[in-house]
Design a protein around this motif. Structure first.
Motif, short mmCIF file in Angstrom:
data_model
loop_
_atom_site.label_atom_id
_atom_site.label_comp_id
_atom_site.label_asym_id
_atom_site.label_seq_id
_atom_site.Cartn_x
_atom_site.Cartn_y
_atom_site.Cartn_z
N THR A 190 79.30 -6.87 89.18
CA THR A 190 80.63 -7.52 89.47
C THR A 190 80.98 -8.74 89.48
OG1 THR A 190 80.53 -7.26 91.87
CG2 THR A 190 81.21 -5.22 90.75
N SER A 191 82.23 -9.16 88.88
CA SER A 191 82.42 -10.45 89.21
C SER A 191 84.01 -10.72 89.34
CB SER A 191 82.46 -11.17 87.51
OG SER A 191 82.57 -12.52 87.57
N GLU A 192 84.14 -11.00 90.83
CA GLU A 192 85.47 -11.01 91.33
C GLU A 192 86.12 -12.48 91.35
OE1 GLU A 192 85.58 -8.35 94.74
OE2 GLU A 192 84.97 -6.79 93.53
N ALA A 241 85.02 -16.89 91.52
CA ALA A 241 84.16 -17.86 91.67
C ALA A 241 83.51 -17.98 92.89
CB ALA A 241 84.65 -19.18 91.06
N THR A 276 86.32 -13.08 84.76
CA THR A 276 86.44 -12.80 86.43
C THR A 276 87.73 -12.76 86.71
OG1 THR A 276 84.53 -14.30 86.47
CG2 THR A 276 85.65 -13.89 88.35
N THR A 284 90.74 -17.29 88.45
CA THR A 284 89.58 -17.31 89.12
C THR A 284 88.82 -18.71 88.77
OG1 THR A 284 88.38 -15.99 87.62
CG2 THR A 284 89.43 -15.09 89.39
N TYR A 291 80.62 -7.56 82.67
CA TYR A 291 79.40 -7.84 83.68
C TYR A 291 78.73 -6.63 84.10
CZ TYR A 291 81.18 -12.56 83.54
OH TYR A 291 81.43 -14.05 83.25
N GLY A 348 86.53 -8.22 82.48
CA GLY A 348 85.44 -8.51 83.19
C GLY A 348 84.55 -7.43 84.11
N ASP A 391 81.09 -16.12 93.95
CA ASP A 391 80.47 -14.81 94.71
C ASP A 391 79.01 -14.46 94.44
OD1 ASP A 391 80.31 -14.26 91.99
OD2 ASP A 391 81.86 -12.64 91.93
N ARG A 412 86.55 -18.55 86.20
CA ARG A 412 85.24 -18.34 85.33
C ARG A 412 85.53 -17.08 84.49
NH1 ARG A 412 80.90 -16.41 89.67
NH2 ARG A 412 81.76 -14.24 89.39
N ALA A 458 90.66 -15.03 84.49
CA ALA A 458 90.08 -16.10 84.51
C ALA A 458 90.76 -17.60 84.71
CB ALA A 458 89.18 -16.45 82.95
#
Length: 277
Positions: A144-146, A148, A122, A117, A131, A127, A150, A119, A114
């Motif tokens: 998925t959360s790769e 900010a 993330t 990113t 998520y 993450g 996305d 977030r 984070a």
């Protein structure tokens, strides 16, 4: 030297200056900056909404050690695999549905997650776990959360943290915890009319949630409820509403790699969050 955002390609300096177009950044050059614990308390009280609170959090500079560390990682301490990307390098604000009835309280941003990113949860393995579980539970629009920008959104739930800056060795000091905890106290004030469930990740998140609830004027059971995976406690808001506190082992790599926390265990606790919220 500016570098391209991994999704948009827009050039950013590290740390990312407010108001320059980073996905999800709501601050700008005129956003008031907290520079000590007194400022945090004062500015937190001025926030009239959860989004406004997040804006203030994102530019905070109240803890010198944390500011120095997050910015060192963002400039000279990057992980090699992300060396060509800009790093957020600022406090990570809460993320999710501003009208949520459920709140997750974690520990702090990861230095190359984070903190990179911008977030919550993330861009790192923690993450990946949280998520994916939230998606399986119907709270996240994707598993998925790769990065900010996305397209990820949360429905009915929001993610906060006990500490909003990446701490050295993942260990905030007591003073840093208490200073940043004032943001969480305001979060509870702003959401108490609709909040029904708090999911605390790890004992640090559990203790932070209890401390913030007490500081917000809520009734907290005594003796202090003991943390454990699946542990529960009933908190009572200042206006008499019941909020269920649920504990879960943190989605840290140490816990997930060793099997202390399994996908099924996480799914089960997320299901309880849905049921009670």
């Amino acid at each position: 030297m500016p570098e391209p955002h991994p999704l948009t390609g827009q050039q950013f300096a590290s740390p990312v200056p407010p108001g320059t177009g980073w996905p999800g950044d709501t601050a700008d050059a005129d956003t008031p900056v907290a520079r000590n614990a007194r400022d945090v308390a004062r500015l937190a009280r001025t926030a009239d909404s959860v989004p406004e609170l997040g804006t203030l959090i994102s530019v905070c500079r109240a803890c010198p050690r944390l500011v120095a560390w997050r910015e060192e990682v963002a400039t000279t301490g990057r992980r090699r695999s992300f060396a060509g990307e800009p790093y957020w390098g600022r406090p990570t604000p809460d993320f999710g549905d501003p009208d949520a009835t459920r709140l997750i309280v974690g520990l702090a941003p990861a230095a190359n997650g984070a903190n990179r990113t911008g977030r919550m949860f993330t861009g790192d393995r923690s993450g990946d776990w949280i998520y994916a579980a939230l998606h399986r539970g119907g709270f996240a629009t994707q598993p998925t959360s790769e990065a900010a920008g996305d397209g990820l959104a949360l429905k009915g739930i929001r993610i906060a943290a006990a500490v909003h800056c990446a701490p050295p060795a993942n260990k905030p000091t007591t003073t840093e915890r208490d200073t940043c905890g004032q943001w969480l106290v305001r979060e509870l004030h702003l959401s108490q009319e609709r909040l029904r469930v708090i999911l605390a990740l790890g004992s640090f998140g559990w203790d932070a949630a209890l401390a913030a609830a007490r500081a917000a004027g809520w009734q907290v059971p005594r003796p202090k409820p003991k943390f454990g995976h699946g542990a529960t406690a009933t908190l009572t808001t200042a206006d008499g509403r019941a909020v269920q506190l649920i504990g879960s082992y943190h989605v840290s790599q140490q816990n997930t790699f060793t099997g202390k926390l399994t996908e099924q265990m996480l799914d089960d606790v997320i299901a309880r969050v849905r049921e009670l919220g």
